[in-house]
Enzyme design. Structure first.
Site: not given
Ligand code: NAG
Ligand code: NAG
Length: 353
Positions: A248-249, A219, A162, A245, A187, A234, A131, A195
């Site tokens: 997976e985004k 989802v 990641y 950092y 989420s 996306y 994290e 952001r």
């Protein structure tokens, strides 16, 4: 006369020096004539410390499951070509373990869930955290506990990213068919995140299809890839901005064939991980409005849009199974740094400042 008395005081030493010198030359001559093997056998060399642990397995103990979720302790040899590893979550193996992995988020503040028996001298404690510092509590009582760091940062002892970019196997990539322009699955909503501020402005200029818990439209994991794949772009917006950092985004859209629009560390930093022509960076534009105009332009220019997939001719993106990869990379590190003593004493300043 001072000179004579000076010579007088030296005289008693001259003979012994001459005799000793002569003996020395004689000894060296004898040594020189001796066979080399004899000479070597007379000298006792210090055995060089073996840096790689050999002849036995390296035992890695996962002290606590990350976020309480068990993962399969599959073979490091089969998955990553790392041989000689024995992964276990059995705490009875503690005293034999070469490395013990502790997941930052799961360590109790009072250290009550840390080992309370003596640490074997060969054992290394591994601080694992994937994290960002914004989302990791800084615990000053962790000072001086760990030997090595396992983290997404490139300068961690054991860097764990990641995702990875690898040579493409075969050449059959096709951009999946699209029926949406820009999508975002999120989420955790926190209105003080950068952001969120960016999204709030961007959506004034362009339609964004939003999903996820934050929008009451979760989802499922089966639909996840297809949902992202159905969008031309996306929003790969990180929840906080820190060097290296990159999560997976980014790798999710890259792996399914969608162009990521990234918000996170600098473009330069992203380019340390993925090809520079594979993504759009919000900082490529002066404002969200200009970014929106560029997206609308690409929507009308298929050729220009397809340029974002040139890299796919030779490469592809793969997501990492973070925890099993982390355990195997730890094994590899410990095998190859076996006799090295090391302490990660500067965790506070290295990670949080
Ligand atoms: C929201 O984000 C801010 C800044 O990143 C942070 O300080 C705060 O703790 C976060 N709040 C929640 C509920 O996560
Ligand atoms: C691990 O770190 C501890 C605490 O700094 C230190 O006492 C110990 O010698 C280190 N062990 C190894 C194998 O590096």
């Amino acid at each position: 006369m001072p000179t004579a008395s000076f010579q007088g005081t030296l005289r008693p030493f001259v003979m012994p020096i001459v005799i000793l010198g002569g003996l020395g030359i004689l000894f060296l001559t004898i040594l020189y004539k001796m066979p080399a093997t004899w000479l070597v056998s007379q000298l006792r060399f210090e055995e060089p410390a073996p840096m790689v642990k050999e002849h036995s397995q390296t035992i890695i103990l996962i002290w606590m499951w990350p976020f309480g979720n068990a993962f399969a302790l599959s073979s490091c040899s089969a998955l990553f070509n790392i041989d000689g590893c024995y992964l276990t979550a059995d705490r009875n193996m503690y005293s034999k373990s070469d490395g013990v992995i502790f997941h930052h988020r799961d360590i109790h503040l009072d250290l009550s869930n840390m080992p309370n028996s003596q640490r074997p001298p060969f054992q290394k404690w591994v601080w694992m955290n994937l994290e960002s510092p914004t989302n990791s509590k800084k615990e000053s009582n962790l000072k001086g506990l760990f030997n090595v760091t396992l983290n997404y940062r490139r300068d961690a002892d054991i860097p764990l990213h990641y995702g990875t970019i690898v040579q493409a196997e075969g050449n059959n990539f096709k951009i999946p068919s699209k029926n949406k322009l820009v999508c975002w699955i999120v989420s955790n909503w926190n209105s003080s995140q950068i952001r969120v501020a960016y999204y709030n402005v961007l959506k004034q200029y362009i339609n964004i299809d939003v999903y996820g818990k934050a929008f009451g439209k979760p989802v499922s994991s089966q639909d996840f890839d297809a949902t992202i794949g159905s969008c031309k772009f996306y929003l790969s917006f990180e929840n906080s901005i820190h060097k290296d950092y990159i999560t997976e985004k980014l790798y999710n859209p890259l792996s399914v064939g969608t162009v990521p629009i990234v918000l996170g560390p600098s473009r330069q930093n992203y380019e340390k991980f993925v090809p520079g022509d594979a993504f759009i960076h919000v900082e490529d534009f002066f404002s969200p409005k200009e970014l929106a105009e560029h997206i609308l332009f690409l929507d009308k220019n298929e050729d220009m849009y397809q340029r974002y997939f040139y890299w796919r001719r030779h490469l592809e993106a793969k997501l990492t199974s973070l925890f099993i990869r982390g355990a195997c990379l730890t094994c590899n590190y410990i095998r190859t740094h076996y006799m090295e003593h090391k302490a990660a004493n500067n965790l506070d300043t290295w990670y949080w400042e």
